[in-house]
Write an enzyme that holds these catalytic residues in place. Structure first.
Site, short mmCIF file in Angstrom:
data_model
loop_
_atom_site.label_atom_id
_atom_site.label_comp_id
_atom_site.label_asym_id
_atom_site.label_seq_id
_atom_site.Cartn_x
_atom_site.Cartn_y
_atom_site.Cartn_z
N ASN A 14 4.10 3.67 -1.01
CA ASN A 14 3.49 2.99 -2.14
C ASN A 14 2.04 2.61 -1.85
O ASN A 14 1.11 3.29 -2.30
CB ASN A 14 4.33 1.76 -2.50
CG ASN A 14 3.94 1.16 -3.84
OD1 ASN A 14 2.86 1.41 -4.35
ND2 ASN A 14 4.82 0.39 -4.43
N ASP A 15 1.83 1.56 -1.09
CA ASP A 15 0.47 1.07 -0.87
C ASP A 15 -0.45 2.12 -0.25
O ASP A 15 -1.64 2.14 -0.52
CB ASP A 15 0.49 -0.18 0.03
CG ASP A 15 1.14 -1.35 -0.67
OD1 ASP A 15 1.06 -1.42 -1.91
OD2 ASP A 15 1.74 -2.20 0.02
N VAL A 16 0.12 2.99 0.58
CA VAL A 16 -0.73 3.96 1.30
C VAL A 16 -1.26 5.08 0.41
O VAL A 16 -2.04 5.90 0.84
CB VAL A 16 0.02 4.58 2.52
CG1 VAL A 16 0.38 3.51 3.51
CG2 VAL A 16 1.24 5.36 2.07
N VAL A 17 -0.80 5.12 -0.86
CA VAL A 17 -1.35 6.10 -1.79
C VAL A 17 -1.99 5.42 -2.99
O VAL A 17 -2.26 6.06 -4.00
CB VAL A 17 -0.27 7.10 -2.28
CG1 VAL A 17 0.13 8.04 -1.16
CG2 VAL A 17 0.94 6.39 -2.84
N SER B 155 2.70 -5.00 -0.25
CA SER B 155 1.66 -6.00 -0.38
C SER B 155 1.74 -6.70 -1.74
O SER B 155 0.98 -7.61 -2.00
CB SER B 155 0.30 -5.33 -0.24
OG SER B 155 0.16 -4.34 -1.23
#
Lengths: 458, 103
Positions: free
Chosen positions: A384-387, A425
């Site tokens: 999720n957050d990493v993209v 996050s």
């Protein structure tokens, strides 16, 4: 054999062990030779341990053998049994044990009240302090990741309290050093150090834990090196220092990949960065597995972006099966791995390797990022957050500046996701709202199975 | 104290410390991110050498208290060394390239 010859044998063996450790670590820096590296380092450890039984002036051999047997067997069994997803906390546990052992060496040295001079006393105290903090801190990290104690406990003035404890430790340590005192004051010293390890680690959130584990790994290395000076054992000095330095660098790399400074990790919780970031507008568009299967089967290039969610759903075997089907159809399939995918850097690679994915189709963020533009499909599974492209575009977002995978540049983006919630996050993911993005709602493993069926039926 | 054939003191100690620190830094600097977890685990294994120190400390322990602490130290050190080895080896064993595979 006279004592001089015996010492010569022992120190030659330690010397060889130190060479084997460095050689082994160096071999571990490439996937081709890594397996071989740990075996060499292991040989060094066995040699060093065996030769220590010959050390002059030793007694308590029965106690020693029982302790080695007990510790060894417990660690062997737990190490063989642990799931790959639980690896971070296991490393934390073994690391904590090392820290505890270093603290024990310091404790014996201090309780015995032998006077070897000021430098040695200072090093023994420092090593004992760092080792004890690493011991109790690692145990807390283990308990948190294992889920024994999930809640992150904070109260006002916590940092002040930690600071006071730290000052007290230094004061007591200085007193012991100057007065050569042993007995109760030494107990108080270690008790305070153990307390500090706990109070330092308890407020740190689960997401930051890998950085902390890595930091404690470096701590233990340093503690071992200091106790090595006290015991005049070069193998311990070299091995401990190498680990201390390597661990410090690794900690920095991890913190950087997560867009967190080390001070931030240690002195604030993840949830405390309350900057909201701009609202993301638009709608998420669902799709079903049959359509995605067709899309991927006729694509030229598919990039798969796995996240920890995939591992939680135990979907990596199915994903690899899907990948093999696509490769048979001459689709160019690659895995794109973010440095912090999984629970610590490189964890995702371990999980994929376990499923049988060869490492030469797995790529790092900086190797693969330029390829998203030419990709027909980017399949996001459990990440999720990493993209999240806001890391590039929105300066008000808490994750702004974090290196991300440029999945939004792909022609089609498919996101496999359980529900509509935000990431680790707590930030909305702008990627999900893009025109070329479709959401495939469902459990990772079930969806992967459906995709396999869909590709097979073409 | 038994006569030591080596003396690591003052500046010699500092030099060893400095050189070893550079070695550690250089080794990790070159490692690809895919190996970070096994490497952290591998370096965790290497500080398991603390077992040797704990053995010597226990071997020279005299009082009951020292023996108890020494026993704990050896127990913990052995756990560090053995556990670190087992998990690192398990992880690294799984890394294969597509050429190594039949399928």
């Amino acid at each position: 054999m006279n004592i001089m010859n015996l010492q010569l044998v022992i120190h030659t063996s330690y010397f060889i062990a130190a060479i084997l450790f460095i050689f082994g670590l160096q071999r571990m820096s490439s996937p081709v030779t890594a397996r071989n590296g740990i075996v060499w380092a292991g040989a060094g450890m066995v040699l060093a341990t065996l030769v220590t039984f010959l050390y002059p002036g030793m007694s308590n051999f029965i106690l020693m053998i029982v302790a080695i047997g007990l510790g060894g067997v417990i660690a062997w069994i737990s190490g063989k049994k642990v799931e790959m997803t639980d690896m971070p906390q296991m490393i934390a546990l073994y690391n904590g044990m090392g820290g505890g052992a270093a603290a024990a060496i310091a404790a014996i040295e201090l309780f015995s009240g032998k006077d070897h001079g000021l430098t040695f006393a200072i090093l023994a105290i420092l090593g004992g302090f760092i080792g004890a903090v690493s011991f109790s801190g690692s145990l807390v990290a283990f308990a948190k990741l294992q889920g024994f104690k999930n809640t992150t406990f904070r109260f006002p003035g916590q940092q002040t309290l930690n600071f006071i404890v730290l000052i007290a430790i230094f004061a007591v340590g200085a007193y012991i050093t100057i007065q050569h005192s042993s007995g109760n004051i030494v107990s108080i010293f270690f008790l305070l150090a153990l307390i500090l390890g706990i109070t330092m680690t308890v407020p740190i959130g689960g997401a930051d834990m890998p950085v902390v584990i890595s930091l404690y790994n470096a701590f233990t290395g340093l503690a071992v090196a200091f106790e090595g000076f006290v015991q005049q054992n070069p193998a311990m000095i070299i091995a401990g220092t190498v680990v201390g330095a390597a661990g410090s660098l690794l900690t920095q790399l991890m913190a950087k990949a997560m867009n967190r400074s080390l001070a931030h990790v240690l002195f604030s919780g993840f949830g405390e960065t309350t900057a909201e970031g701009s609202e993301v507008t638009g709608s998420m568009k669902p799709i079903d597995a049959t359509d995605v299967g067709v899309m991927m089967a006729f694509a030229n290039k598919v990039l798969i972006v796995p996240g920890y969610g995939m591992a939680v759903a135990q979907a990596q075997h199915k994903v690899w099966e899907l990948t093999q089907l696509l490769i048979e159809r001459d689709v160019d399939v690659k895995f794109a791995i973010h440095p912090v995918a999984g629970r610590m850097p490189g964890h995702m690679n371990v999980l994929l390797a376990e499923a049988g994915v060869p490492y030469d189709i797995i790529y790092d963020e900086n190797e693969i990022n330029s390829e998203f533009e030419s990709a027909d499909v980017a399949l996001i599974i459990g990440a999720n957050d990493v993209v999240n492209p806001v890391a590039r575009t929105d300066p008000s977002s808490p994750i702004y500046g974090m290196p991300i995978l440029n999945a939004d540049y792909a022609k089609n983006v498919i996101v496999v996701k359980r529900g509509q919630g935000a990431g680790f996050s707590g930030i909305e993911n702008a990627l999900f709202f893009l025109d070329q993005t479709r959401m495939l709602y469902g459990d990772g493993q079930e969806m992967a199975s459906e995709l396999i069926q869909s590709v097979k039926s073409i | 104290m038994i006569e030591q054939i080596i003396q690591i003191d003052g500046f010699i100690a500092l030099y060893i410390f400095m050189l070893a620190a550079f070695v550690g830094y250089e080794i990790i600097g070159k490692v690809p991110a895919i190996l970070h977890t096994p490497l952290m685990s591998g370096s965790n294994f290497i500080h398991g050498i603390v077992l040797v120190g704990a053995m010597i400390a226990l071997g020279q322990a005299e009082t009951e208290l020292e023996k108890i602490i020494g026993f704990l130290g050896v127990f913990l050190g052995a756990g560090n060394a053995v556990g670190g080895y087992v998990v690192t080896e398990r992880m690294l064993e799984m890394f294969k390239s597509s050429k190594d595979k039949k399928s």
